[in-house]
Motif scaffolding. Sequence first.
Motif, mmCIF file in Angstrom:
data_model
loop_
_atom_site.group_PDB
_atom_site.id
_atom_site.type_symbol
_atom_site.label_atom_id
_atom_site.label_comp_id
_atom_site.label_asym_id
_atom_site.label_seq_id
_atom_site.Cartn_x
_atom_site.Cartn_y
_atom_site.Cartn_z
ATOM 1 N N ARG A 153 29.511 31.619 31.607
ATOM 2 C CA ARG A 153 28.987 32.433 30.507
ATOM 3 C C ARG A 153 28.236 33.690 30.944
ATOM 4 N NH1 ARG A 153 25.949 27.944 27.119
ATOM 5 N NH2 ARG A 153 25.498 27.349 29.261
ATOM 6 N N THR A 154 27.504 33.645 32.022
ATOM 7 C CA THR A 154 26.700 34.812 32.408
ATOM 8 C C THR A 154 27.305 35.586 33.572
ATOM 9 O OG1 THR A 154 25.340 33.430 33.852
ATOM 10 C CG2 THR A 154 24.551 33.755 31.583
ATOM 11 N N SER A 155 28.504 35.209 33.968
ATOM 12 C CA SER A 155 29.161 35.884 35.096
ATOM 13 C C SER A 155 30.168 36.915 34.599
ATOM 14 C CB SER A 155 29.822 34.855 36.002
ATOM 15 O OG SER A 155 28.817 34.090 36.645
ATOM 16 N N TRP A 156 30.678 37.719 35.504
ATOM 17 C CA TRP A 156 31.546 38.820 35.107
ATOM 18 C C TRP A 156 32.601 39.098 36.181
ATOM 19 C CZ3 TRP A 156 26.640 39.052 36.872
ATOM 20 C CH2 TRP A 156 26.392 39.812 38.009
ATOM 21 N N ASN A 157 33.542 39.959 35.817
ATOM 22 C CA ASN A 157 34.619 40.426 36.697
ATOM 23 C C ASN A 157 35.613 39.340 37.100
ATOM 24 O OD1 ASN A 157 33.950 43.133 36.784
ATOM 25 N ND2 ASN A 157 32.651 42.925 38.579
ATOM 26 N N TYR A 158 35.616 38.196 36.443
ATOM 27 C CA TYR A 158 36.583 37.169 36.801
ATOM 28 C C TYR A 158 37.917 37.415 36.109
ATOM 29 C CZ TYR A 158 34.665 35.225 32.464
ATOM 30 O OH TYR A 158 34.209 35.063 31.187
ATOM 31 N N THR A 159 38.970 37.002 36.766
ATOM 32 C CA THR A 159 40.306 36.962 36.173
ATOM 33 C C THR A 159 40.866 35.582 36.486
ATOM 34 O OG1 THR A 159 41.196 38.011 38.157
ATOM 35 C CG2 THR A 159 40.800 39.439 36.272
ATOM 36 N N ILE A 160 40.985 34.789 35.439
ATOM 37 C CA ILE A 160 41.436 33.408 35.584
ATOM 38 C C ILE A 160 42.661 33.210 34.699
ATOM 39 C CG2 ILE A 160 40.812 30.980 35.273
ATOM 40 C CD1 ILE A 160 37.860 31.847 35.614
ATOM 41 N N ASP A 161 43.737 32.763 35.279
ATOM 42 C CA ASP A 161 44.963 32.517 34.527
ATOM 43 C C ASP A 161 44.924 31.081 34.005
ATOM 44 O OD1 ASP A 161 47.492 32.105 33.533
ATOM 45 O OD2 ASP A 161 48.519 33.029 35.244
ATOM 46 N N PRO A 162 44.756 30.890 32.676
ATOM 47 C CA PRO A 162 44.687 29.539 32.119
ATOM 48 C C PRO A 162 45.974 28.733 32.318
ATOM 49 C CG PRO A 162 43.929 31.158 30.522
ATOM 50 C CD PRO A 162 44.534 31.914 31.669
ATOM 51 N N GLU A 163 47.056 29.383 32.660
ATOM 52 C CA GLU A 163 48.301 28.659 32.921
ATOM 53 C C GLU A 163 48.339 28.103 34.348
ATOM 54 O OE1 GLU A 163 51.717 30.975 31.842
ATOM 55 O OE2 GLU A 163 50.887 31.438 29.871
ATOM 56 N N LYS A 164 47.491 28.633 35.233
ATOM 57 C CA LYS A 164 47.472 28.193 36.634
ATOM 58 C C LYS A 164 46.181 27.471 37.007
ATOM 59 C CE LYS A 164 50.494 31.844 38.341
ATOM 60 N NZ LYS A 164 50.585 33.014 39.206
ATOM 61 N N THR A 165 45.198 27.489 36.108
ATOM 62 C CA THR A 165 43.889 26.899 36.376
ATOM 63 C C THR A 165 43.513 25.975 35.224
ATOM 64 O OG1 THR A 165 43.249 28.931 37.501
ATOM 65 C CG2 THR A 165 41.478 27.432 36.907
#
Length: 190
Positions: A153-165
Motif C-alpha cells: 500500500r505505501t510502496s511505489w514503482n512496482y510492476t507486477i503481472d497478476p497473471e505471473k504472480t
Amino acid sequence: MSNYVLDATYQHLTYATDDLNFTDFERCTFSHCNFSACTFLAVTFIDCTFTDCVFDGAKINYVALRTAAFIRCQIREVNFSMCDKLIFEISFNQCILDFSKFYTLKLKATPFLDCSLVAVDFMAADLTEAIFDNCDLYRAEFAKAIAHKADFRTSWNYTIDPEKTKIKKAMFSRAQVKGLLYRHEIQVAD
C-alpha cells in the motif's frame, strides 16, 4: 572447526575475504562494519543486528541468517538465494538492497521498511504476508512469486503481472494500482 561467539559487539571494522569463515555468531551486534570483501563460508548469524553496515557485492552463498535484522545497511548486488534456507528469518529497515536477489526464498511476513529495492529479484519467492512499507520497487521482478496478503500500500514503482504472480488478497494503494495493469497497456487517469 567452527568458532562460536556470543553477545559480542563489533564496531567500525572492515572485514577481509575470509575473516569470518567457520564462525557462528549469536546475539551479536555489528555497527558501521564493512563486509563487502567477504566471501562467507560456513558462517551463521543467530539473533544478530547489523546497523549502518555495508555488504555491497559480498558473497554470502554459505551463510545462515536466523533472525537477522538489518538497519540502515547498504546491501547492493547481494545474492541471498544461496543462503541456508533452514530458519531463514530476516528484516530490513531503511536499507538499500538494489540489484540483490531473493530468488526462490521463503520470505513469509518479512518486513521491508523504508527500503530501496530497485531491480531486486523476487522471482519464485514466497512473499506471503510480506510488508513493503514505503519502498521503491522500480524494476523489481516478481514473476512466479507468491505474494498472497502482501502489503504494497505505501510502496511505489512496482510492476507486477497478476497473471505471473500469485497476489490473492495482497494490498495495494489506489494511486499505485497502475503497476498491476502495465502489461495490458491500460492507462489510469488520476
